[in-house]
Write a protein that holds these residues in place. Structure first.
Motif, PDB file in Angstrom:
ATOM      1  N   LYS A   6       0.860  -1.174   0.000  1.00 43.40           N
ATOM      2  CA  LYS A   6       0.000   0.000   0.000  1.00 43.40           C
ATOM      3  C   LYS A   6       0.901   1.230   0.000  1.00 43.40           C
ATOM      4  CE  LYS A   6      -3.692   2.209   2.636  1.00 43.40           C
ATOM      5  NZ  LYS A   6      -4.576   2.083   3.790  1.00 43.40           N
ATOM      6  N   THR A   7       0.586   2.178  -0.858  1.00 47.05           N
ATOM      7  CA  THR A   7       1.369   3.409  -0.922  1.00 47.05           C
ATOM      8  C   THR A   7       0.461   4.602  -0.672  1.00 47.05           C
ATOM      9  OG1 THR A   7       1.005   3.762  -3.292  1.00 47.05           O
ATOM     10  CG2 THR A   7       2.904   2.395  -2.669  1.00 47.05           C
ATOM     11  N   ALA A   8       1.053   5.732  -0.359  1.00 46.09           N
ATOM     12  CA  ALA A   8       0.301   6.975  -0.169  1.00 46.09           C
ATOM     13  C   ALA A   8       0.274   7.760  -1.474  1.00 46.09           C
ATOM     14  CB  ALA A   8       0.949   7.793   0.947  1.00 46.09           C
ATOM     15  N   THR A   9       0.102   7.038  -2.583  1.00 41.89           N
ATOM     16  CA  THR A   9       0.130   7.660  -3.904  1.00 41.89           C
ATOM     17  C   THR A   9      -1.042   7.179  -4.743  1.00 41.89           C
ATOM     18  OG1 THR A   9       1.515   5.861  -4.757  1.00 41.89           O
ATOM     19  CG2 THR A   9       2.662   7.810  -3.908  1.00 41.89           C
ATOM     20  N   ILE A  10      -1.273   7.856  -5.841  1.00 41.04           N
ATOM     21  CA  ILE A  10      -2.205   7.372  -6.863  1.00 41.04           C
ATOM     22  C   ILE A  10      -1.358   6.628  -7.873  1.00 41.04           C
ATOM     23  CG2 ILE A  10      -3.851   7.989  -8.656  1.00 41.04           C
ATOM     24  CD1 ILE A  10      -4.451  10.538  -7.039  1.00 41.04           C
ATOM     25  N   ASP A  11      -1.663   5.352  -8.084  1.00 40.43           N
ATOM     26  CA  ASP A  11      -0.915   4.532  -9.027  1.00 40.43           C
ATOM     27  C   ASP A  11      -1.808   4.194 -10.217  1.00 40.43           C
ATOM     28  OD1 ASP A  11       1.211   4.437  -7.158  1.00 40.43           O
ATOM     29  OD2 ASP A  11       0.216   2.793  -6.117  1.00 40.43           O
ATOM     30  N   TYR A  12      -1.204   4.171 -11.401  1.00 42.13           N
ATOM     31  CA  TYR A  12      -1.930   3.851 -12.621  1.00 42.13           C
ATOM     32  C   TYR A  12      -1.342   2.578 -13.208  1.00 42.13           C
ATOM     33  CZ  TYR A  12      -2.926   8.831 -12.140  1.00 42.13           C
ATOM     34  OH  TYR A  12      -3.280  10.044 -11.659  1.00 42.13           O
ATOM     35  N   GLU A  13      -2.197   1.645 -13.556  1.00 44.68           N
ATOM     36  CA  GLU A  13      -1.761   0.424 -14.222  1.00 44.68           C
ATOM     37  C   GLU A  13      -2.512   0.303 -15.539  1.00 44.68           C
ATOM     38  OE1 GLU A  13      -3.117  -0.150 -10.873  1.00 44.68           O
ATOM     39  OE2 GLU A  13      -1.156   0.166  -9.981  1.00 44.68           O
ATOM     40  N   VAL A  14      -1.789  -0.075 -16.584  1.00 42.90           N
ATOM     41  CA  VAL A  14      -2.378  -0.293 -17.901  1.00 42.90           C
ATOM     42  C   VAL A  14      -1.915  -1.664 -18.369  1.00 42.90           C
ATOM     43  CG1 VAL A  14      -2.539   0.510 -20.288  1.00 42.90           C
ATOM     44  CG2 VAL A  14      -2.217   2.167 -18.441  1.00 42.90           C
ATOM     45  N   VAL A  15      -2.844  -2.515 -18.765  1.00 43.97           N
ATOM     46  CA  VAL A  15      -2.490  -3.829 -19.293  1.00 43.97           C
ATOM     47  C   VAL A  15      -2.312  -3.679 -20.800  1.00 43.97           C
ATOM     48  CG1 VAL A  15      -3.191  -6.243 -19.560  1.00 43.97           C
ATOM     49  CG2 VAL A  15      -3.773  -4.996 -17.464  1.00 43.97           C
ATOM     50  N   LEU A  16      -1.101  -3.962 -21.282  1.00 47.17           N
ATOM     51  CA  LEU A  16      -0.806  -3.847 -22.709  1.00 47.17           C
ATOM     52  C   LEU A  16      -1.029  -5.162 -23.442  1.00 47.17           C
ATOM     53  CD1 LEU A  16       2.435  -1.694 -22.506  1.00 47.17           C
ATOM     54  CD2 LEU A  16       0.080  -0.924 -22.889  1.00 47.17           C
ATOM     55  N   ALA A  17      -0.720  -6.281 -22.784  1.00 48.72           N
ATOM     56  CA  ALA A  17      -0.888  -7.600 -23.398  1.00 48.72           C
ATOM     57  C   ALA A  17      -1.081  -8.629 -22.291  1.00 48.72           C
ATOM     58  CB  ALA A  17       0.345  -7.955 -24.235  1.00 48.72           C
ATOM     59  N   GLY A  18      -1.739  -9.724 -22.619  1.00 50.06           N
ATOM     60  CA  GLY A  18      -1.957 -10.788 -21.648  1.00 50.06           C
ATOM     61  C   GLY A  18      -3.091 -10.473 -20.699  1.00 50.06           C
ATOM     62  N   ARG A  19      -3.170 -11.238 -19.643  1.00 47.57           N
ATOM     63  CA  ARG A  19      -4.189 -11.068 -18.607  1.00 47.57           C
ATOM     64  C   ARG A  19      -3.512 -11.179 -17.255  1.00 47.57           C
ATOM     65  NH1 ARG A  19      -9.220 -11.220 -20.724  1.00 47.57           N
ATOM     66  NH2 ARG A  19      -9.448 -12.103 -22.790  1.00 47.57           N
ATOM     67  N   ILE A  20      -4.009 -10.420 -16.280  1.00 47.51           N
ATOM     68  CA  ILE A  20      -3.444 -10.456 -14.940  1.00 47.51           C
ATOM     69  C   ILE A  20      -4.561 -10.180 -13.945  1.00 47.51           C
ATOM     70  CG2 ILE A  20      -2.776  -8.014 -14.950  1.00 47.51           C
ATOM     71  CD1 ILE A  20      -0.203  -8.953 -13.407  1.00 47.51           C
ATOM     72  N   GLY A  21      -4.436 -10.746 -12.745  1.00 47.81           N
ATOM     73  CA  GLY A  21      -5.437 -10.533 -11.712  1.00 47.81           C
ATOM     74  C   GLY A  21      -5.040  -9.401 -10.786  1.00 47.81           C
ATOM     75  N   LEU A  22      -6.012  -8.600 -10.389  1.00 45.96           N
ATOM     76  CA  LEU A  22      -5.836  -7.545  -9.393  1.00 45.96           C
ATOM     77  C   LEU A  22      -6.560  -8.020  -8.142  1.00 45.96           C
ATOM     78  CD1 LEU A  22      -5.103  -4.618  -8.508  1.00 45.96           C
ATOM     79  CD2 LEU A  22      -7.341  -3.944  -9.398  1.00 45.96           C
ATOM     80  N   GLU A  23      -5.792  -8.333  -7.090  1.00 42.35           N
ATOM     81  CA  GLU A  23      -6.383  -8.835  -5.859  1.00 42.35           C
ATOM     82  C   GLU A  23      -6.652  -7.684  -4.899  1.00 42.35           C
ATOM     83  OE1 GLU A  23      -5.373 -11.777  -2.107  1.00 42.35           O
ATOM     84  OE2 GLU A  23      -4.249 -12.010  -3.963  1.00 42.35           O
ATOM     85  N   LEU A  24      -7.854  -7.676  -4.310  1.00 43.94           N
ATOM     86  CA  LEU A  24      -8.267  -6.634  -3.385  1.00 43.94           C
ATOM     87  C   LEU A  24      -8.226  -7.143  -1.948  1.00 43.94           C
ATOM     88  CD1 LEU A  24     -11.267  -5.357  -5.513  1.00 43.94           C
ATOM     89  CD2 LEU A  24      -8.923  -4.494  -5.478  1.00 43.94           C
ATOM     90  N   ASP A  25      -8.424  -6.237  -0.985  1.00 40.03           N
ATOM     91  CA  ASP A  25      -8.352  -6.592   0.433  1.00 40.03           C
ATOM     92  C   ASP A  25      -9.257  -7.753   0.821  1.00 40.03           C
ATOM     93  OD1 ASP A  25      -6.402  -4.864   1.365  1.00 40.03           O
ATOM     94  OD2 ASP A  25      -7.817  -3.273   1.827  1.00 40.03           O
ATOM     95  N   ASP A  26     -10.441  -7.807   0.241  1.00 46.39           N
ATOM     96  CA  ASP A  26     -11.389  -8.853   0.619  1.00 46.39           C
ATOM     97  C   ASP A  26     -11.121 -10.186  -0.074  1.00 46.39           C
ATOM     98  OD1 ASP A  26     -12.190  -8.305  -1.980  1.00 46.39           O
ATOM     99  OD2 ASP A  26     -14.216  -7.637  -1.444  1.00 46.39           O
ATOM    100  N   GLY A  27      -9.996 -10.274  -0.813  1.00 47.39           N
ATOM    101  CA  GLY A  27      -9.659 -11.504  -1.514  1.00 47.39           C
ATOM    102  C   GLY A  27     -10.247 -11.581  -2.909  1.00 47.39           C
TER     103      GLY A  27
END
Length: 146
Positions: free
Chosen positions: A108-129
């Protein structure tokens, strides 16, 4: 992946110019993993007319700083050491103190982070699993969250 950084600036007359145009060398890890840092600073953004990259220290910026990063993850890699020890080691080294030791890769950071998926697939896991599957073209705006 080849990453090119083109930085604009101003001429003495105030006209837009190309201040620098160069390739960004990757930091490689594991088999097929790479980390590019095209731009960032530990201080608020400024207009560097000379095109030089601002100084920065860690992959994630302090409050007020900013980063633009690109990461290539090998197909089938996972964040837990049992599946991919090289990725886990890289995450521990690059995330430093912000990485949760009990769950490698989670942070966890004290910043705004930007992610862009260019190719493939990836999972984004949240606090609740819950895991959100991301695909090419998907964008995440992570507002200081884990």
């Amino acid at each position: 992946m080849r990453v090119r950084r083109v930085v604009t600036g101003h001429s003495p007359e105030g006209k837009a110019i190309v201040a620098s145009d160069e390739l960004v060398e990757p930091i490689e890890f594991g088999t097929g993993g790479a980390y590019h840092a095209p731009w960032g600073a530990d201080a608020p953004a400024r207009f560097p007319d000379d095109g030089s990259a601002p100084a920065w220290s860690m992959p994630f910026p302090p409050p007020g700083g900013h980063r633009f990063l690109l990461m290539t993850l090998p197909v089938g890699s996972a964040r837990d050491a049992g599946t991919d020890a090289e990725l886990s080691s890289f995450l521990a080294d690059s995330l430093g103190e912000i990485m949760e030791k009990d769950e490698p890769g989670m942070h966890k950071t004290a910043t705004i982070d930007y992610e862009v998926v260019l190719a493939g697939r990836i999972g984004l896991e949240l606090d609740d699993g819950r895991e959100i599957l991301l695909a090419p073209g998907d964008v995440v705006v992570q507002n200081g969250t884990r």
